[in-house]
Write an enzyme that holds these catalytic residues in place. Structure first.
Site, PDB file in Angstrom:
ATOM      1  N   LYS A 155       9.179  -4.626  -3.537  1.00  0.00           N
ATOM      2  CA  LYS A 155      10.514  -4.129  -3.173  1.00  0.00           C
ATOM      3  C   LYS A 155      11.672  -4.972  -3.702  1.00  0.00           C
ATOM      4  CE  LYS A 155       9.081  -4.197   1.113  1.00  0.00           C
ATOM      5  NZ  LYS A 155       8.790  -4.017   2.549  1.00  0.00           N
ATOM      6  N   ASP A 191       5.376  -4.288   9.044  1.00  0.00           N
ATOM      7  CA  ASP A 191       6.199  -3.279   9.730  1.00  0.00           C
ATOM      8  C   ASP A 191       5.393  -2.037  10.134  1.00  0.00           C
ATOM      9  OD1 ASP A 191       5.948  -2.628   7.049  1.00  0.00           O
ATOM     10  OD2 ASP A 191       8.052  -2.122   6.730  1.00  0.00           O
TER      11      ASP A 191
HETATM   12  C1  BGC Z   1       4.907  -3.648   1.387  1.00  0.00           C
HETATM   13  C2  BGC Z   1       4.285  -3.327   2.722  1.00  0.00           C
HETATM   14  C3  BGC Z   1       5.305  -2.702   3.651  1.00  0.00           C
HETATM   15  C4  BGC Z   1       5.988  -1.540   2.967  1.00  0.00           C
HETATM   16  C5  BGC Z   1       7.049  -0.888   3.849  1.00  0.00           C
HETATM   17  C6  BGC Z   1       5.630  -2.448   0.818  1.00  0.00           C
HETATM   18  O1  BGC Z   1       6.312  -2.806  -0.338  1.00  0.00           O
HETATM   19  O2  BGC Z   1       3.923  -4.065   0.469  1.00  0.00           O
HETATM   20  O3  BGC Z   1       3.737  -4.489   3.318  1.00  0.00           O
HETATM   21  O4  BGC Z   1       4.664  -2.266   4.812  1.00  0.00           O
HETATM   22  O5  BGC Z   1       6.581  -1.964   1.765  1.00  0.00           O
HETATM   23  O6  BGC Z   1       8.062  -1.772   4.183  1.00  0.00           O
END
Ligand code: BGC
Length: 454
Positions: A155, A191
């Site tokens: 992200k 989360d």
């Molecule tokens: C992460 C996860 C997370 C999801 C939603 C992903 O990029 O790898 O751990 O649950 O985003 O936030």
């Protein structure tokens, strides 16, 4: 009526029933791989045991601190669990400056500790003992509730010195460096786990937690006998454990190549985590608006939209040169519009191109483009969710969902359900519920059940 050109343009985004079934099958085998010791290394979906084994009963009580890091914002929360399935939350949002997202990890954790200290001081809690649950929403390998090794950033985060390290320790050290707060980190969670816990707090049938926000992921309740990577000591007293699938990584071995479009490939090539998180790049808020932007550039170049405008080339240039100018939230606004007013669509078009009162046909086309991109995302999420429901032995399964895309998109829930009705086995019953502050309440619940178990 939409013209054939725009339908043809969007065809690659429309999944056929055959493609849907095929993704479903591939997804199922990837999860099976993730759960087995001998194949987990090759699996995209790592299926990490979270060591959260007790679901809430609803009678949890007490005050807990929670931290929530994982999207565009960072939050500190004070959660009061009141028993009777009730809780109240007091929280403060802090921005995560862009340079912290890609700077040294120590700076990020110092920032977190500073916000935490300010929050504690503001709430006059310096002398209270408050257990803390840390919602850290990135892929982590856990060896217990309190130890979580970051396996990779996602992200848009890329802080040096954190991958491979225990984020619980990094937080603890940052708190120690300040020397003005004393906090006991009792649990680190994803989360999705927070979402599952907060929904289970209200509805005991909840077995799946999903996030469709900046990123996309899910967790579910699995029988410990199927979880080979879990320390056997934990398998004795409880027969279930929440598994963090990390399904955003699905597709990294090519399983989605037969449905990925040229635009998906472009998004990946331009990203800071190339070849990673391919399922996430087709489903989550960080990328959906970008996909629409790329499709629109193509639509303008091929004279499919704004055909009558002499400025078509100019519009294409604006879109081409401004990454992220078309936001995921614009998709929600456009899909919320009604014919023939298209008030939101016209406002957005004006904001983007300076064009007053876009033609009805162009608004319809833009809406269709947004719909195809969002519907495909909803279908893919539903494929994953259906696979989990069919895996779980309970006849009735409630799915807790949260995240900005699910929460704010007017039709995302409908898109998900549409596909689930096709894929969930007929002897199963399911429902979807919106999570109420999973990252805060869920973190407090993990902290609470952890203390209870102790
Ligand atoms: C992460 C996860 C997370 C999801 C939603 C992903 O990029 O790898 O751990 O649950 O985003 O936030």
């Amino acid at each position: 009526m939409l013209d054939v050109e725009v339908r043809k343009l969007m065809q690659p985004f429309v999944l056929s029933d055959y493609q849907m079934q095929e993704v479903y099958t591939r997804f199922g085998s990837e999860i099976a791989k993730g759960l087995k010791r001998s194949t987990q290394a090759q699996a995209n979906t790592k299926c990490w045991p979270t060591y959260v084994q007790d679901l809430p009963t609803g009678d949890e009580m007490g005050k807990y601190l929670a931290l929530d890091l994982g999207g565009t914002n960072f939050r500190v929360l004070l959660v009061t669990l009141k028993g009777h399935h009730d809780a109240s939350v007091d929280s403060q949002i802090y921005a995560v400056p862009k340079d912290l997202m890609v700077g040294p990890g120590v700076d990020l954790f110092d920032h977190i500790a500073e916000c935490l200290a300010k929050f504690v001081a503001k709430h006059d809690m310096r002398n209270a003992y408050l257990p803390l649950g840390f919602t850290f929403s990135f892929p982590c390998e856990q060896v217990g509730l309190k130890e979580a090794m970051l396996t990779r950033w996602t992200k848009g985060f890329d802080c040096a010195g954190v991958e491979g390290e225990d984020v619980g320790r990094l937080l603890h050290e940052a708190i120690q460096r300040r020397d003005d707060v004393e906090i006991d980190v009792v649990g680190i969670l994803n989360d999705t786990t927070g979402t599952l816990m907060s929904c289970a707090h209200r509805n005991p049938d909840c077995r799946v937690g999903v996030i469709v926000g900046t990123g996309c992921n899910a967790c579910y309740v699995e029988h410990v006998d199927n979880v080979e990577l879990m320390d056997p000591a934990y398998k004795r007293k409880q027969k279930q454990v929440i598994i963090n699938i990390e399904w955003g990584a699905f597709g990294e071995s090519g399983q989605l190549d037969f449905v990925r479009t040229e635009h998906d490939r472009k998004i990946d090539e331009k990203s800071i985590n190339r070849s990673e998180q391919l399922f996430e790049k087709m489903t989550s808020g960080m990328y959906l608006g970008e996909l629409v932007r790329l499709v629109l550039v193509q639509a303008l170049e091929q004279n499919v939209i704004f055909k009558l405008s002499s400025k078509r080339q100019e519009y294409a240039d604006i879109l081409r040169n401004n990454v992220d100018i078309f936001e995921t939230k614009h998709m929600s606004e456009i899909e919320d519009d009604t014919f023939p007013e298209f008030a939101n669509t016209r406002r957005i078009v004006k904001q983007l191109f300076g064009l007053e009162k876009a033609a009805v046909e162009d608004c319809q086309k833009l809406k269709y483009i947004c719909e195809c991109v969002a519907r495909r995302a909803g279908t893919l999420v539903a494929i994953g969710v259906s696979g989990l429901i069919n895996r779980i032995s309970d006849r009735r399964v409630v799915v807790g969902i949260d995240g900005s895309v699910y929460r704010y998109h007017p039709k995302f829930d409908a898109y998900i359900r549409e596909t689930m009705h096709k894929l969930v086995k007929s002897d199963k019953e399911f429902d979807i519920m919106l999570s109420e502050d999973g990252s805060g309440r869920g973190a407090a619940l993990v902290a609470a059940v952890a203390s209870k178990t102790k």
